[in-house]
Scaffold this motif. Structure first.
Motif, PDB file in Angstrom:
ATOM      1  N   GLY A  88      -7.954-109.240  19.323  1.00  0.00           N
ATOM      2  CA  GLY A  88      -8.674-110.724  20.149  1.00  0.00           C
ATOM      3  C   GLY A  88      -8.333-111.707  19.891  1.00  0.00           C
ATOM      4  N   GLY A  89      -8.352-111.649  18.174  1.00  0.00           N
ATOM      5  CA  GLY A  89      -8.235-112.873  17.386  1.00  0.00           C
ATOM      6  C   GLY A  89      -9.094-114.200  17.836  1.00  0.00           C
ATOM      7  N   GLU A  90      -9.072-115.540  17.667  1.00  0.00           N
ATOM      8  CA  GLU A  90      -9.252-116.590  17.497  1.00  0.00           C
ATOM      9  C   GLU A  90     -10.407-116.274  18.826  1.00  0.00           C
ATOM     10  OE1 GLU A  90      -7.324-120.059  17.866  1.00  0.00           O
ATOM     11  OE2 GLU A  90      -6.349-119.692  16.039  1.00  0.00           O
ATOM     12  N   ALA A  91     -10.143-116.036  19.938  1.00  0.00           N
ATOM     13  CA  ALA A  91     -10.137-115.675  21.295  1.00  0.00           C
ATOM     14  C   ALA A  91     -11.415-115.518  20.913  1.00  0.00           C
ATOM     15  CB  ALA A  91      -9.381-115.125  22.444  1.00  0.00           C
ATOM     16  N   VAL A  92     -12.107-114.643  19.896  1.00  0.00           N
ATOM     17  CA  VAL A  92     -12.818-112.883  20.928  1.00  0.00           C
ATOM     18  C   VAL A  92     -14.064-114.071  19.345  1.00  0.00           C
ATOM     19  CG1 VAL A  92     -12.301-110.659  21.014  1.00  0.00           C
ATOM     20  CG2 VAL A  92     -12.603-111.834  18.282  1.00  0.00           C
ATOM     21  N   GLU A  93     -13.758-115.451  18.578  1.00  0.00           N
ATOM     22  CA  GLU A  93     -14.465-116.398  17.611  1.00  0.00           C
ATOM     23  C   GLU A  93     -15.880-116.097  18.784  1.00  0.00           C
ATOM     24  OE1 GLU A  93     -14.536-116.671  14.763  1.00  0.00           O
ATOM     25  OE2 GLU A  93     -15.819-117.999  14.160  1.00  0.00           O
ATOM     26  N   ASP A  94     -17.112-116.040  18.454  1.00  0.00           N
ATOM     27  CA  ASP A  94     -18.821-116.106  19.171  1.00  0.00           C
ATOM     28  C   ASP A  94     -18.763-115.308  20.791  1.00  0.00           C
ATOM     29  OD1 ASP A  94     -18.647-118.649  17.798  1.00  0.00           O
ATOM     30  OD2 ASP A  94     -17.232-120.275  18.772  1.00  0.00           O
ATOM     31  N   VAL A  95     -17.954-114.239  19.781  1.00  0.00           N
ATOM     32  CA  VAL A  95     -18.506-113.413  20.650  1.00  0.00           C
ATOM     33  C   VAL A  95     -19.417-112.325  20.447  1.00  0.00           C
ATOM     34  CG1 VAL A  95     -17.645-110.952  21.898  1.00  0.00           C
ATOM     35  CG2 VAL A  95     -16.572-113.054  22.169  1.00  0.00           C
ATOM     36  N   HIS A  96     -20.364-112.246  20.776  1.00  0.00           N
ATOM     37  CA  HIS A  96     -21.549-111.627  21.076  1.00  0.00           C
ATOM     38  C   HIS A  96     -22.076-110.198  20.859  1.00  0.00           C
ATOM     39  CE1 HIS A  96     -24.478-115.258  19.774  1.00  0.00           C
ATOM     40  NE2 HIS A  96     -23.397-116.416  20.960  1.00  0.00           N
ATOM     41  N   VAL A  97     -21.653-109.248  20.133  1.00  0.00           N
ATOM     42  CA  VAL A  97     -21.936-108.021  20.442  1.00  0.00           C
ATOM     43  C   VAL A  97     -23.437-107.569  19.645  1.00  0.00           C
ATOM     44  CG1 VAL A  97     -21.051-105.806  19.813  1.00  0.00           C
ATOM     45  CG2 VAL A  97     -20.169-108.129  19.108  1.00  0.00           C
ATOM     46  N   GLY A  98     -23.963-106.584  20.535  1.00  0.00           N
ATOM     47  CA  GLY A  98     -24.502-105.751  20.170  1.00  0.00           C
ATOM     48  C   GLY A  98     -24.752-104.865  19.407  1.00  0.00           C
ATOM     49  N   THR A  99     -25.174-104.205  18.644  1.00  0.00           N
ATOM     50  CA  THR A  99     -24.523-103.080  18.054  1.00  0.00           C
ATOM     51  C   THR A  99     -25.862-102.482  17.094  1.00  0.00           C
ATOM     52  OG1 THR A  99     -24.308-104.130  15.747  1.00  0.00           O
ATOM     53  CG2 THR A  99     -21.980-104.385  17.526  1.00  0.00           C
ATOM     54  N   ARG A 100     -25.642-101.131  16.787  1.00  0.00           N
ATOM     55  CA  ARG A 100     -26.622-100.473  15.759  1.00  0.00           C
ATOM     56  C   ARG A 100     -26.930-100.526  14.763  1.00  0.00           C
ATOM     57  NH1 ARG A 100     -26.176-100.303  21.136  1.00  0.00           N
ATOM     58  NH2 ARG A 100     -27.806-101.931  19.979  1.00  0.00           N
ATOM     59  N   TYR A 101     -25.967-101.210  14.035  1.00  0.00           N
ATOM     60  CA  TYR A 101     -25.666-101.410  12.343  1.00  0.00           C
ATOM     61  C   TYR A 101     -24.726-102.537  12.394  1.00  0.00           C
ATOM     62  CZ  TYR A 101     -21.352 -99.085  11.543  1.00  0.00           C
ATOM     63  OH  TYR A 101     -19.875 -98.548  12.022  1.00  0.00           O
ATOM     64  N   PHE A 102     -25.046-103.427  11.028  1.00  0.00           N
ATOM     65  CA  PHE A 102     -24.172-104.260  10.863  1.00  0.00           C
ATOM     66  C   PHE A 102     -24.096-104.363   8.965  1.00  0.00           C
ATOM     67  CE2 PHE A 102     -27.082-107.211   8.647  1.00  0.00           C
ATOM     68  CZ  PHE A 102     -28.161-106.511   9.805  1.00  0.00           C
ATOM     69  N   LYS A 153     -16.321-116.803  12.358  1.00  0.00           N
ATOM     70  CA  LYS A 153     -14.716-117.010  11.103  1.00  0.00           C
ATOM     71  C   LYS A 153     -14.129-115.811  11.598  1.00  0.00           C
ATOM     72  CE  LYS A 153     -16.352-121.072   8.965  1.00  0.00           C
ATOM     73  NZ  LYS A 153     -18.036-120.619   8.448  1.00  0.00           N
ATOM     74  N   GLY A 154     -13.978-114.353  12.654  1.00  0.00           N
ATOM     75  CA  GLY A 154     -13.189-113.660  12.729  1.00  0.00           C
ATOM     76  C   GLY A 154     -14.294-112.407  11.649  1.00  0.00           C
ATOM     77  N   GLN A 155     -15.167-112.599  11.447  1.00  0.00           N
ATOM     78  CA  GLN A 155     -15.983-111.750  10.928  1.00  0.00           C
ATOM     79  C   GLN A 155     -17.573-111.543  11.903  1.00  0.00           C
ATOM     80  OE1 GLN A 155     -15.007-109.492   8.070  1.00  0.00           O
ATOM     81  NE2 GLN A 155     -13.420-110.855   7.626  1.00  0.00           N
ATOM     82  N   PHE A 156     -17.638-110.197  11.727  1.00  0.00           N
ATOM     83  CA  PHE A 156     -18.932-109.983  12.755  1.00  0.00           C
ATOM     84  C   PHE A 156     -20.310-110.654  11.303  1.00  0.00           C
ATOM     85  CE2 PHE A 156     -16.244-106.665  15.320  1.00  0.00           C
ATOM     86  CZ  PHE A 156     -16.693-106.864  15.919  1.00  0.00           C
ATOM     87  N   ALA A 157     -20.880-111.197  11.698  1.00  0.00           N
ATOM     88  CA  ALA A 157     -22.324-110.926  11.458  1.00  0.00           C
ATOM     89  C   ALA A 157     -23.710-111.587  11.975  1.00  0.00           C
ATOM     90  CB  ALA A 157     -22.163-112.738  10.372  1.00  0.00           C
ATOM     91  N   LEU A 158     -24.641-111.084  11.649  1.00  0.00           N
ATOM     92  CA  LEU A 158     -25.876-111.627  11.954  1.00  0.00           C
ATOM     93  C   LEU A 158     -26.164-112.649  12.928  1.00  0.00           C
ATOM     94  CD1 LEU A 158     -28.361-109.836  12.014  1.00  0.00           C
ATOM     95  CD2 LEU A 158     -29.288-110.589  10.806  1.00  0.00           C
ATOM     96  N   PRO A 211     -13.797-102.898  13.549  1.00  0.00           N
ATOM     97  CA  PRO A 211     -11.965-103.832  13.188  1.00  0.00           C
ATOM     98  C   PRO A 211     -11.253-104.338  14.232  1.00  0.00           C
ATOM     99  CG  PRO A 211     -12.651-102.797  12.305  1.00  0.00           C
ATOM    100  CD  PRO A 211     -13.393-102.371  12.678  1.00  0.00           C
ATOM    101  N   LYS A 212     -11.152-103.717  15.065  1.00  0.00           N
ATOM    102  CA  LYS A 212      -9.633-103.547  15.751  1.00  0.00           C
ATOM    103  C   LYS A 212      -9.723-104.641  16.940  1.00  0.00           C
ATOM    104  CE  LYS A 212      -7.020-100.450  14.063  1.00  0.00           C
ATOM    105  NZ  LYS A 212      -5.314-101.054  14.213  1.00  0.00           N
ATOM    106  N   PHE A 213     -11.107-104.901  16.995  1.00  0.00           N
ATOM    107  CA  PHE A 213     -11.514-105.981  18.254  1.00  0.00           C
ATOM    108  C   PHE A 213     -11.473-107.619  17.745  1.00  0.00           C
ATOM    109  CE2 PHE A 213     -14.824-108.815  20.457  1.00  0.00           C
ATOM    110  CZ  PHE A 213     -14.370-108.562  21.716  1.00  0.00           C
ATOM    111  N   LEU A 214     -11.867-107.512  16.818  1.00  0.00           N
ATOM    112  CA  LEU A 214     -10.919-108.704  15.835  1.00  0.00           C
ATOM    113  C   LEU A 214      -9.684-109.035  15.382  1.00  0.00           C
ATOM    114  CD1 LEU A 214     -13.672-108.312  12.950  1.00  0.00           C
ATOM    115  CD2 LEU A 214     -14.665-109.048  14.673  1.00  0.00           C
ATOM    116  N   GLU A 215      -9.048-108.018  14.526  1.00  0.00           N
ATOM    117  CA  GLU A 215      -7.131-107.383  15.082  1.00  0.00           C
ATOM    118  C   GLU A 215      -6.859-108.429  16.176  1.00  0.00           C
ATOM    119  OE1 GLU A 215      -6.378-104.550  13.384  1.00  0.00           O
ATOM    120  OE2 GLU A 215      -4.124-104.689  14.233  1.00  0.00           O
TER     121      GLU A 215
END
Lengths: 607, 384
Positions: B268-282, B373-378, B262-266
């Protein structure tokens, strides 16, 4: 071509950020001839006060700046009044150590209050961007530039035209004469610390907003870059600090442009060394300016060393030698092994810093050279470990002396800053010279310590081995100090002009000191490499250099027994305070401050 | 955390302590807890990760105790602060190996600190269970070194597949932390991406303390890539994303799982919108172990979202419990139990089983997320 414009603009933008710290450092150095290692911590405190103001109290920007400036100024005044003023009449080196202790305490307080997690510090300025070249700049860039330039300008006017400013300049030129002329030097110091701290606090907050990120690790980096910028511009010279910062930013940016990101800091520190060698007083020191350091050796004042009778030393050595026969845990032995390894490093540093007067802040580089040499020789060429360690020591002696030789013509604080830079350069070369050092992957599978074909793997065996090596080095050094060489070293430390007039070749004696010291440090690094089995560029870092200097000052400069005692104390104390968990480094910092306060000449005194 | 009223906090923890005390009296009548040693940073530059470990450990312990503990005994850990410094981690290692109550060690965080201590654990025969140690040589330290850290040989091809096959990027700029982890990751990523048919335009390594990436990003821009790959932690990842957007780079950004916080979102703010992240769970992952972890974490820590390091620590403590359940309190039996333990529920792996030859776990789960929209989504497969 357009890319070069972008690199230039980026360099200026970053230089702008460095300038904020550098101006505060320059101001303090200008008056008290002190590199304030706590400046980065004030910057940190300012950032977190800014966070409280912005996020919790929702203050508008002008009010935030005022709140942060006022709060940081108060911190600065407290540091001046309780941390530094009591040390006014003690050795010149004591306030330096005090600022290191203060920075430990402040950083830990912030960490304990706010947790070490990074936080976002939102900018309160509208998010508009102006296109410049291929990139953009925002209002915060302009504000930072504005604050940097305005404060430099205001300070310049203040120093030149106001009465208090005259007093500040008088005190910086000659403290005693200023006092005789009726200048209240304490008030001057207070004013300077208040202003510098306010500036430091505001810069921490602005930089936090700039990156939208504040964390407790930002303090040391800020200090390092600030010191580099300040010295490049000419220590104590406020407008010079601004130009030095911009130059530093540009050099870094061009370095990235030509060689890539991982070379960035290499260029920053190379710039510093080059400037120091060519213009030891910084780029903008005028010829008329008084020399930045006193000509005679008041940097390290002699004191009456504590005489320890020979039988007591023998008794102490004997009891440490037989310690493993008693039921002590391996944990205690391992902690003492660490102390002996640090002790060897401290022996080395106490010789060059204490006896010779060359206060080195990059001593961990000597460990690294010894460690890498020994590890690589034993791994790739199958050299027996015992020989490899000795080769590590010799390599450290040779390479260390060679690297440090450009700084032989420097004095006082400048030596410290040059060696700090050389230390960083060594670590960055290790990181980037992958074909030899394996870069960030590091060297793993280093064979364990062995002697004549027998592996030393039990803690008891390693304990005896490292203790014996340290004792031998200490005896050799004691012998050296009581010979004519030792007297020549001290003569150069106390008054290099008189020593030269007497016919001593300064460079040769300085080289000799670094050769001997480099050997001891290299051996310590070599043993550490085989003890850990894995090393990389982070194993021997700046914190190690600062720790070594703390040990040496704590023990008493030039004092062989003091160095060992200091090593035992500084390895032991954080272990003793383990019970206090997160608070232990805070307690350690406070203990350090108290020691400096009440025993500024070190536990056993300068020899 | 900082927003909660101090009184609630004190009341809450008092209540928890009393509940815990009452509970332990009832369920764990007289047995001493089984003790694990943890060596990790609580102060110094990596202190944040040690704090995150603690949160993950404590949550796992609550659940383990609620389920009756280990054969009727509680599990507890002794956390020693190493500052991720090899000098301190070796002393801690001697402390742990000479304390017979400690049956297993977890940590350390950084490679220099962990691998300096390995010879001591190996010779003394105490398992060193390094759950964030991705250095390829960590488990080669001996048969007492085990790791659940996701092997970068596993993770990076997944990220490369996300970037190249799924997002259709053809020319990549790779920015990586210049540490042993970042370097190893970069090499695996570059190999996989090339295999999938992408071109690597430029790679740039940066040191952990770096704050300013503008000049690096000019290099990236001049290489003219169609995508940026970040092999970063969340704080530096957020900095790069922000500065990339500020200097006008509009390329797709795709980041490694280590930014998943969640710190990445906090930060990064608007700049991390649409950033793709490969993760192990969601968060919306229907797997029960993920749902239990996220719900439990939010409940215990006042609605705070867990991050990758919380999950590693949580998994590690559950793994330790599973191993101790089989191996008992004998150190050697515990080492052997690592080879026996099968299909331990895990947030990162789904179910974790060690590969006895490498002493690591293979087959990390994969989720392809995007910030919306400021959240990690699939990721829904739509182009950004």
């Amino acid at each position: 071509m357009s890319s070069w414009l972008d690199y230039t603009i980026n360099g200026l933008i970053v230089g702008n950020v460095y300038a904020l710290v550098a101006v505060g450092l320059a101001l303090i150095f200008g008056v008290s001839r002190l590199i304030n290692f706590a400046q980065g911590s004030i910057y940190l405190v300012g950032a977190y006060i800014g966070w409280v103001a912005v996020v919790q109290l929702h203050t508008p920007l002008p009010l935030t700046i005022i709140v942060v400036a006022a709060a940081a100024a108060i911190v600065g005044l407290i540091i001046e009044r309780f941390g530094l003023r009591p040390l006014q009449n003690s050795v010149r080196i004591a306030p330096l150590l005090a600022t290191i202790g203060i920075s430990f305490v402040l950083d830990q307080l912030v960490m304990l209050t706010f947790s070490p997690n990074p936080r976002a510090l939102p900018s309160q300025l509208p998010d508009v961007r102006f296109q410049v070249g291929g990139g953009t700049i925002g209002p915060l860039d302009l504000l930072i530039a504005g604050v940097g330039l305005t404060s430099a300008l205001l300070l310049f006017v203040f120093l030149r035209y106001s009465k208090l400013g005259w007093a500040v300049r008088a005190a910086s030129q000659d403290r005693d004469a200023a006092m005789q002329m009726g200048v209240d030097v304490n008030r001057v110091n207070q004013a300077v610390f208040g202003i510098a701290a306010a500036l430091g606090g505001v810069s921490g907050m602005l930089v936090g907003m700039y990156y939208n990120q504040i964390d407790t690790a930002m303090s040391l980096q800020a200090t390092l870059k600030g010191v580099v910028a300040e010295v490049v511009g000419g220590a104590g010279n406020v407008p010079g600090a601004v130009i030095g910062s911009l130059l530093l930013g540009l050099v870094e940016s061009y370095g990235v442009a030509v060689f890539g990101t991982s070379y960035r800091n290499l260029f920053a520190f190379l710039l510093l060394v080059v400037v120091l060698v060519l213009r030891p007083n910084g780029l903008f020191a005028s010829a008329r300016q008084a020399p930045p350091e006193p000509l005679t050796g008041t940097f390290i004042a002699p004191s009456r060393p504590v005489r320890i009778p020979r039988w007591a030393l023998l008794l102490a050595a004997a009891s440490f030698a037989v310690l493993p026969f008693f039921p002590v845990s391996f944990y205690v032995l391992q902690t003492l092994i660490n102390a002996w390894l640090l002790g060897m490093l401290a022996l080395s540093l106490t010789l060059v810093a204490g006896t010779m007067g060359q206060v080195s802040l990059g001593h961990a580089a000597l460990l690294a050279i010894g460690a890498y040499t020994s590890a690589l020789l034993s791994l790739t060429l199958n050299v027996p470990v015992g020989l490899a360690i000795i080769a590590g020591g010799l390599m450290s002696a040779a390479l260390g002396t060679l690297l440090i030789s450009p700084s032989f013509r420097l004095r006082g604080h400048y030596v410290s800053i040059a060696t700090l830079a050389i230390g960083e350069i060594v670590s960055l070369v290790i990181l980037n010279w992958e074909s030899v050092t394996r870069g960030p992957i590091g060297i793993s599978g280093i064979p364990p310590l062995s002697l004549f074909g027998y592996d030393l793997i039990s803690p008891t065996a390693i304990y005896w081995f490292s203790f014996a090596v340290m004792v031998v080095l200490a005896l050799l050094q004691g012998r050296l100090l009581s010979s004519h060489l030792g007297r020549s070293f001290r003569a150069i430390r106390d008054d290099d002009i008189a020593a030269r007039a007497y016919g001593l070749s300064l460079n040769r004696y300085k080289s000799l000191a670094f050769i001997f010291g480099g050997f001891a440090a290299g051996v310590s690094g070599g043993i550490a490499a085989h003890l850990y089995s894995y090393i990389n560029h982070e194993t021997f870092n700046t914190q190690q250099s600062i720790l070594a200097l703390t040990v040496v000052i704590l023990g008493g400069l030039g004092n062989v027994v003091g160095a060992i005692l200091g090593a035992v104390a500084l390895v032991g104390l954080p272990e003793v305070f383990r019970i206090a968990a997160e608070y232990r480094i805070l307690i350690y910092g406070i203990v350090l401050l108290l020691l400096v306060r009440f025993r500024p000449q070190g536990l056993l005194g300068t020899i | 955390m900082s927003n909660i009223d101090r009184r609630t906090l004190v009341k809450g923890s008092l209540a928890a302590m009393m509940a815990g005390a009452a509970f332990s009296r009832a369920a764990f009548a007289d047995a001493e807890p089984i003790l694990l040693g943890v060596s990790g940073p609580l102060t110094g530059p990596n202190a944040q990760y040690g704090t995150q470990w603690k949160q993950g450990f404590d949550l796992a312990l609550d659940e383990i105790h609620a389920a009756g503990g280990i054969n009727g005994r509680k599990l507890a850990y002794q956390f020693e602060d190493s500052q991720s410094d090899p000098r301190q981690s070796v002393a801690i290692a001697q402390k742990f190996v000479s304390n017979p109550a400690i049956v297993l060690e977890l940590g350390d965080f950084s490679s220099p600190a962990s691998m300096a201590a390995s010879p001591i654990y190996q010779r003394a025969g105490l398992v060193q269970f390094g759950f964030t140690n991705s250095h390829p040589d960590f488990t080669k330290g001996g048969d007492f070194m085990w790791s659940t850290s996701v092997s970068q040989a596993d993770e990076q091809p997944l990220l490369a597949s996300y970037a190249v096959k799924r997002l259709g990027l053809k020319k990549l700029a790779v920015l990586h932390l210049n540490t042993d982890w970042g370097r190893t990751s970069r090499d695996y990523f570059v190999n996989a991406a090339k295999e999938y048919g992408a071109e690597i335009a430029v790679t740039e390594g940066y040191i952990a303390e770096e704050r300013d990436f503008r000049s690096t990003l000019v290099r990236v821009r001049d290489a003219n890539p169609d995508g940026l790959i970040l092999i970063s932690y969340y704080s530096d990842g957020a900095l790069i994303a922000r500065q990339a957007r500020q200097v006008g780079l509009k390329q797709v950004i795709c980041a490694a799982s280590s930014v998943y916080s969640p710190k990445f979102l906090e930060l990064g703010g608007e700049a991390v919108e649409d950033v793709h992240v490969g993760t192990r769970y969601f968060p919306e992952d229907p797997r029960p172990e993920v749902q239990k972890f996220i719900a439990g974490f939010k409940k215990k820590y006042n609605g705070q979202e867990p991050d990758a390091f919380n999950a590693y620590a949580y998994d590690a403590m559950n793994m330790a419990a599973a191993v101790v359940k089989i191996g008992g309190t004998d150190r050697k039996a515990i080492r052997d139990a690592f080879a026996k333990v099968k299909d331990v529920p895990s947030v990162i792996f789904g179910t974790a089983t060690f590969d006895v030859a490498t002493r690591r776990v293979k087959g990390a789960m994969n989720a392809e997320l995007v910030v919306r929209k400021g959240q990690f989504a699939l990721w829904d497969g739509k182009p950004t």
